[in-house]
Design a protein around this motif. Structure first.
Motif, mmCIF file in Angstrom:
data_model
loop_
_atom_site.group_PDB
_atom_site.id
_atom_site.type_symbol
_atom_site.label_atom_id
_atom_site.label_comp_id
_atom_site.label_asym_id
_atom_site.label_seq_id
_atom_site.Cartn_x
_atom_site.Cartn_y
_atom_site.Cartn_z
ATOM 1 N N ILE A 269 1.008 -1.365 0.243
ATOM 2 C CA ILE A 269 -0.353 0.260 0.157
ATOM 3 C C ILE A 269 1.441 1.032 0.187
ATOM 4 O O ILE A 269 0.605 2.493 -0.758
ATOM 5 C CB ILE A 269 -0.775 0.008 0.693
ATOM 6 N N TYR A 270 1.722 1.368 0.647
ATOM 7 C CA TYR A 270 2.822 2.394 0.571
ATOM 8 C C TYR A 270 3.715 2.563 -0.881
ATOM 9 O O TYR A 270 3.435 3.671 -0.957
ATOM 10 C CB TYR A 270 4.159 2.325 1.617
ATOM 11 N N LEU A 271 4.123 2.046 -0.884
ATOM 12 C CA LEU A 271 4.308 1.983 -2.451
ATOM 13 C C LEU A 271 3.288 2.627 -4.143
ATOM 14 O O LEU A 271 3.990 3.227 -4.290
ATOM 15 C CB LEU A 271 4.991 0.385 -2.725
ATOM 16 N N SER A 323 3.674 16.447 10.030
ATOM 17 C CA SER A 323 4.622 15.060 10.099
ATOM 18 C C SER A 323 3.113 13.794 9.444
ATOM 19 O O SER A 323 3.907 13.054 8.930
ATOM 20 C CB SER A 323 5.279 14.686 10.922
ATOM 21 N N ASN A 324 1.975 13.837 9.942
ATOM 22 C CA ASN A 324 1.137 13.587 9.762
ATOM 23 C C ASN A 324 0.694 12.703 8.630
ATOM 24 O O ASN A 324 -0.385 12.092 7.758
ATOM 25 C CB ASN A 324 -0.128 13.597 10.942
ATOM 26 N N PHE A 325 0.648 14.549 7.294
ATOM 27 C CA PHE A 325 0.348 14.580 6.112
ATOM 28 C C PHE A 325 1.646 13.503 5.114
ATOM 29 O O PHE A 325 1.033 14.184 4.075
ATOM 30 C CB PHE A 325 -0.072 15.784 5.945
ATOM 31 N N THR A 326 2.540 13.568 5.528
ATOM 32 C CA THR A 326 3.653 12.704 5.146
ATOM 33 C C THR A 326 3.381 10.836 4.692
ATOM 34 O O THR A 326 3.390 9.965 5.848
ATOM 35 C CB THR A 326 4.402 12.959 4.935
ATOM 36 N N PRO A 327 3.501 9.904 4.152
ATOM 37 C CA PRO A 327 3.046 8.722 3.919
ATOM 38 C C PRO A 327 4.367 7.943 4.931
ATOM 39 O O PRO A 327 4.669 6.862 5.393
ATOM 40 C CB PRO A 327 3.248 8.220 2.687
ATOM 41 N N VAL A 328 5.633 8.244 4.247
ATOM 42 C CA VAL A 328 6.661 7.856 4.898
ATOM 43 C C VAL A 328 6.226 8.182 6.730
ATOM 44 O O VAL A 328 7.208 6.738 7.421
ATOM 45 C CB VAL A 328 7.544 8.516 4.636
ATOM 46 N N THR A 329 6.320 8.980 7.265
ATOM 47 C CA THR A 329 6.293 8.670 8.391
ATOM 48 C C THR A 329 5.158 7.754 8.844
ATOM 49 O O THR A 329 5.816 6.587 9.860
ATOM 50 C CB THR A 329 5.021 9.995 9.274
ATOM 51 N N HIS A 330 4.209 7.554 8.344
ATOM 52 C CA HIS A 330 3.474 6.124 8.586
ATOM 53 C C HIS A 330 4.081 4.510 8.492
ATOM 54 O O HIS A 330 4.107 3.793 9.259
ATOM 55 C CB HIS A 330 1.676 6.344 7.965
ATOM 56 N N LEU A 355 -2.730 4.796 4.680
ATOM 57 C CA LEU A 355 -1.413 4.432 3.919
ATOM 58 C C LEU A 355 -2.797 4.810 2.855
ATOM 59 O O LEU A 355 -2.252 4.777 1.543
ATOM 60 C CB LEU A 355 -0.984 3.313 4.171
ATOM 61 N N ILE A 356 -4.068 3.476 2.906
ATOM 62 C CA ILE A 356 -4.796 3.468 1.479
ATOM 63 C C ILE A 356 -5.442 4.877 1.369
ATOM 64 O O ILE A 356 -5.290 5.469 0.271
ATOM 65 C CB ILE A 356 -5.770 3.255 2.695
ATOM 66 N N GLY A 357 -5.715 6.212 2.148
ATOM 67 C CA GLY A 357 -6.025 7.488 1.955
ATOM 68 C C GLY A 357 -4.399 8.350 0.738
ATOM 69 O O GLY A 357 -5.491 8.919 0.250
ATOM 70 N N PHE A 358 -4.090 8.639 1.640
ATOM 71 C CA PHE A 358 -2.556 8.282 0.744
ATOM 72 C C PHE A 358 -3.145 8.078 -1.285
ATOM 73 O O PHE A 358 -2.981 8.810 -1.989
ATOM 74 C CB PHE A 358 -1.403 8.412 1.081
ATOM 75 N N ALA A 359 -2.725 6.472 -0.514
ATOM 76 C CA ALA A 359 -2.875 5.823 -2.282
ATOM 77 C C ALA A 359 -3.822 6.122 -3.292
ATOM 78 O O ALA A 359 -3.662 6.814 -4.101
ATOM 79 C CB ALA A 359 -3.111 4.192 -2.337
ATOM 80 N N PHE A 360 -4.346 6.243 -2.607
ATOM 81 C CA PHE A 360 -6.318 6.743 -3.403
ATOM 82 C C PHE A 360 -6.125 8.438 -4.262
ATOM 83 O O PHE A 360 -6.457 8.463 -4.721
ATOM 84 C CB PHE A 360 -7.394 6.758 -2.013
ATOM 85 N N VAL A 361 -5.699 9.043 -2.678
ATOM 86 C CA VAL A 361 -5.823 10.863 -3.700
ATOM 87 C C VAL A 361 -4.317 10.983 -4.156
ATOM 88 O O VAL A 361 -4.540 11.545 -5.133
ATOM 89 C CB VAL A 361 -5.503 11.299 -1.607
ATOM 90 N N LEU A 362 -3.451 10.701 -4.195
ATOM 91 C CA LEU A 362 -2.355 11.148 -4.851
ATOM 92 C C LEU A 362 -2.673 10.281 -6.451
ATOM 93 O O LEU A 362 -1.472 10.644 -7.402
ATOM 94 C CB LEU A 362 -0.963 10.198 -3.891
#
Length: 374
Positions: A269-271, A323-330, A355-362
């Motif tokens: 998911i992160y990738l 920091s919370n708005f960067t996927p790498v932190t999580h 991470l799911i949210g970041f994946a969908f948005v980006l």
């Protein structure tokens, strides 16, 4: 389906045709993961101490011997005055100056106390604060082990004082070795750098060589194009992650305490989220130089705000929000919890939804922003 197969075949051919890209994706992160944890270490050693001993007593010699044998300090000079000790700091040959006053032993025996003068070079903030704390700890330990009986003023009986002893146990990293803390974080950062930079250059390269125009006049949909760009690098990223785990085990003896399946689920998911960011950058940039600078900006923010170097809980409120708005932190948090602590999915499920949210948005933004003309 045939269109997707065509795009994927084209992308894999481009990847394996460029030997430099292959070396960047596989060889570089492997070598860096082997070397970097050996150098990237928060532990401070080889602290140069200049000591000014005005007492020259047996107790001052015992103190200096304890400092020298601690493994953290090097006694680099014995100037005959405090002023000359400060000169050594100015010249860079000393990090700390310890001044032992005259009457050191006598005051310890008679008065039960004695002050020492400690001057610290604060140019290197980390070295000064940690080095000073180490030295104070050594002095405190020396003080606790002094075999001096202090007599009460009224008689010959020894004054008894209450003492509290503390036993400390480091959970999940018993010997507090930095490699267990550093290696998982470095693995995440290398995966981030490789995935972020390579995908950021991907669509831009198509623009520069002119093949993007040929793709734009085909019936390929935008989401198919972005997905075709994402899948090959996702597979490469998972292979790099696997190589990293193997290196982590063979070189450093670190094997995940938690579930490998959970770890790979988060990595997958992160990738997707990270590659989505790279593709989004690629849709904005017109040249590879522009894409590199934009990607470099985000990578620096990710590295500094991820909690790899500093604890996110110690950051100001605004920095913690960023920091919370960067996927790498999580992902760094998850990798450390699964690898070192053996956390279960239920304990890190909040990070999964992030991470799911970041994946969908980006990836959604990358598809939306890709300008296809037919």
């Amino acid at each position: 389906m045939k269109i997707m197969i065509f795009i994927l075949r084209k992308e894999f051919r481009q990847i394996f045709r460029d030997k430099t890209i292959l070396a960047m994706m596989f060889v570089m992160p492997t070598v860096q993961l082997i070397i970097m944890p050996l150098a990237a270490n928060f532990e401070v050693k080889n602290i140069n101490v200049a000591y000014v001993d005005h007492d020259h007593s047996s107790y001052s010699q015992k103190l200096l011997h304890k400092i020298g044998s601690s493994g953290y300090f090097k006694l680099t000079g014995n100037p005959d005055s405090y002023k000359k000790g400060l000169k050594m700091i100015e010249e860079g040959s000393a990090d700390l100056v310890l001044e032992i006053p005259q009457g050191f032993e006598k005051n310890l025996v008679r008065e039960g106390s004695q002050k020492l003068n400690l001057s610290v070079d604060a140019i290197n903030g980390t070295k000064s604060s940690v080095g000073g704390s180490y030295l104070l700890s050594v002095i405190s330990d020396f003080n606790n082990n002094l075999d001096i009986n202090i007599k009460s003023p009224q008689g010959n009986s020894t004054v008894s004082t209450a003492k509290i002893s503390t036993d400390t146990i480091n959970w999940y990293n018993i010997r507090a070795e930095y490699k267990y803390y550093m290696v998982p974080g470095i693995l995440v950062l290398l995966l981030t750098l490789i995935g972020g930079f390579i995908t950021a250059l991907n669509i831009v390269k198509e623009k520069e060589i002119g093949t993007i125009e040929q793709i734009n006049v085909t019936p390929i949909k935008k989401w198919q194009f972005i997905l075709g760009k994402l899948i090959p690098f996702w597979i490469v990223g998972m292979i790099v992650f696997t190589i990293g785990l193997i290196v982590m085990y063979i070189i450093y003896g670190i094997f995940p305490e938690g579930s490998l399946l959970t770890l790979y689920l988060f990595a997958a998911i992160y990738l997707i989220a990270l590659l989505g960011l790279g593709l989004l950058i690629s849709t904005f940039a017109d040249t590879q130089l522009q894409a590199m600078f934009i990607a470099y900006f985000f990578m620096m923010v990710f590295m500094l705000m991820s909690g790899f170097f500093t604890n996110t809980e110690s950051m100001p409120d605004w920095a913690r929000t960023v920091s919370n708005f960067t996927p790498v932190t999580h992902f760094i948090k998850v990798v450390r919890l699964i690898v070192l602590k053996g956390s279960h999915f239920s304990e890190v499920k909040n990070e999964f939804f992030y991470l799911i949210g970041f994946a969908f948005v980006l990836n959604g933004l990358a598809i939306f922003n890709y300008r296809k003309t037919s």
